[in-house]
Design an enzyme around this catalytic site. Structure first.
Site, short mmCIF file in Angstrom:
data_model
loop_
_atom_site.label_atom_id
_atom_site.label_comp_id
_atom_site.label_asym_id
_atom_site.label_seq_id
_atom_site.Cartn_x
_atom_site.Cartn_y
_atom_site.Cartn_z
N CYS A 8 2.58 6.23 8.52
CA CYS A 8 1.68 6.49 7.39
C CYS A 8 0.83 7.73 7.70
O CYS A 8 0.29 7.85 8.82
CB CYS A 8 0.77 5.28 7.18
SG CYS A 8 -0.43 5.58 5.87
N GLU A 31 0.03 -0.67 15.75
CA GLU A 31 -0.64 0.59 15.35
C GLU A 31 -1.60 1.06 16.44
O GLU A 31 -1.66 2.25 16.76
CB GLU A 31 -1.41 0.37 14.03
CG GLU A 31 -2.12 1.63 13.58
CD GLU A 31 -3.16 1.37 12.50
OE1 GLU A 31 -2.89 0.59 11.58
OE2 GLU A 31 -4.26 1.95 12.60
N CYS A 37 0.87 -1.17 0.00
CA CYS A 37 0.00 0.00 0.00
C CYS A 37 0.91 1.23 0.00
O CYS A 37 2.14 1.12 0.16
CB CYS A 37 -0.88 0.00 1.25
SG CYS A 37 0.09 0.10 2.75
N HIS A 59 3.35 1.99 11.10
CA HIS A 59 2.34 1.85 12.16
C HIS A 59 2.39 3.01 13.15
O HIS A 59 1.46 3.21 13.90
CB HIS A 59 2.61 0.58 12.99
CG HIS A 59 2.36 -0.69 12.26
ND1 HIS A 59 1.30 -0.85 11.41
CD2 HIS A 59 3.00 -1.87 12.28
CE1 HIS A 59 1.32 -2.08 10.92
NE2 HIS A 59 2.35 -2.72 11.42
N THR A 116 -6.57 1.18 11.16
CA THR A 116 -6.72 1.37 9.71
C THR A 116 -7.04 0.07 8.97
O THR A 116 -7.68 0.10 7.93
CB THR A 116 -5.43 1.96 9.09
OG1 THR A 116 -4.34 1.10 9.42
CG2 THR A 116 -5.16 3.36 9.56
N HIS A 139 5.63 -5.83 8.18
CA HIS A 139 5.51 -7.24 8.57
C HIS A 139 5.89 -8.14 7.40
O HIS A 139 5.05 -8.80 6.80
CB HIS A 139 4.07 -7.54 9.00
CG HIS A 139 3.78 -7.03 10.37
ND1 HIS A 139 2.54 -6.60 10.76
CD2 HIS A 139 4.58 -6.87 11.44
CE1 HIS A 139 2.59 -6.20 12.01
NE2 HIS A 139 3.81 -6.36 12.45
N CYS A 195 -8.53 2.42 6.45
CA CYS A 195 -7.79 2.92 5.29
C CYS A 195 -8.49 2.50 4.00
O CYS A 195 -8.89 1.34 3.86
CB CYS A 195 -6.39 2.35 5.35
SG CYS A 195 -5.50 2.60 3.85
N SER A 238 1.46 -10.60 9.62
CA SER A 238 0.74 -9.41 9.16
C SER A 238 -0.76 -9.58 9.35
O SER A 238 -1.38 -10.48 8.80
CB SER A 238 1.07 -9.20 7.67
OG SER A 238 0.03 -8.52 7.03
#
Ligand code: F3S
Length: 280
Positions: free
Chosen positions: A95, A125, A12, A73, A166, A40, A194, A222
């Site tokens: 991010c 996060e 992403c 994160h 997110t 991750h 997100c 992840s």
């Protein structure tokens, strides 16, 4: 057999930005450490380490005066403060979508509201978002929200500000919003899922509905990859979660006419290509 690769598979925006910042720092030859795994994916981390970056797990391990890369994160306020106190130069790859959540919760508390974070309590996060609040509540879903409200009935009338991790699924968030709207008298909601995540999940869901087999590529650590696999399992009878091409056992391939491939946000393009080529 037709192979269909999801358009949204792979890095992403936020992860790509963090990896590019790390690579650029390595190219410049600046002494730099990464605080925690910046994404991750063990293969990506290994590559970065080969380029001279080192991973440290705790801010106390960052050598004084060294540059430190903060992962996508994000980190809490206390970690930023600790690093500044050590004289570290912070390269902040948080991010921007996550930074936005940090601002929302800080603003909420400044207005006397209590942040409620919908997410996995021990996810980095979520820990980082909570680290920008004095008194956050973290709930993993509607059931836990119900329990939290029951623990102290006065909470129903607190000014509450809801935000989401997110990478939460739309269902988890929608269920929490529904419950809070029914039970709470002063709640506001910031849908901070997100867009890249929901798009990837939706595409995977649609692809899985039309495929006899789905291959989900990503690191098992992840959470967005694991969620992607869960979503695919709801619609497809045969879902393989693999980390890299070597994990794919071609001797046990079904005779599916259509096979879909998707990948989590931390999966680099080179691993996706290896899997695609092997299956082709
Ligand atoms: Fe950022 Fe969304 Fe990726 S929040 S790190 S762009 S999944």
């Amino acid at each position: 057999m037709t192979l269909i690769l999801a358009r949204s598979a792979g890095f992403c925006y936020g992860v790509r930005r963090a990896v590019e910042m790390a690579e650029e720092t390595a190219r410049q030859g600046r002494p730099c450490v990464m605080l925690g795994s910046i994404i991750h994916n063990t293969d990506v981390i290994r590559r970065l380490e080969e380029q001279g970056l080192r991973t440290v797990e705790r801010p106390e391990e960052v050598p004084a005066g060294c540059t430190v890369l903060i992962r996508s994160h994000g980190e809490g306020r206390a970690v930023h403060q600790l690093l500044a106190d050590r004289g570290a130069e912070i390269l902040d790859a948080t991010c921007p979508n996550v930074t936005h959540i940090h601002k929302v919760v800080q603003q909420a508390e400044a207005q006397g509201r209590r942040p409620v974070i919908v997410g996995t309590p021990d996810h980095p996060e979520v820990l980082a978002i909570a680290g920008w609040c004095r008194s956050p509540a973290v709930v993993s879903g509607a059931e836990e929200l119900e329990r939290w409200l029951q623990e102290d009935p006065e909470r129903r009338d607190f000014p509450l500000t809801f935000v989401s991790q997110t990478t939460s699924t739309r269902k988890i968030w929608d269920d929490c919003v529904k419950k809070a709207k029914k039970e709470c008298t002063n709640a506001e909601f910031f849908d901070t899922i997100c867009g890249a995540t929901s798009k990837r999940q939706e595409e995977a869901r649609q692809l899985a509905q039309t495929c006899g087999m789905m291959v989900v590529i990503g690191d098992r650590k992840s959470s967005n990859t694991r969620r992607l696999a869960e979503i695919c399992r709801e619609a497809c009878p045969d879902v393989r979660l693999i980390e890299r091409a070597a994990d794919l056992d071609l001797s046990h391939m079904p005779r599916a006419e259509r096979v879909g491939i998707t990948a989590g946000a931390s999966t680099p393009a080179w691993i996706i290509k290896e899997v695609y080529d092997k299956m082709s």
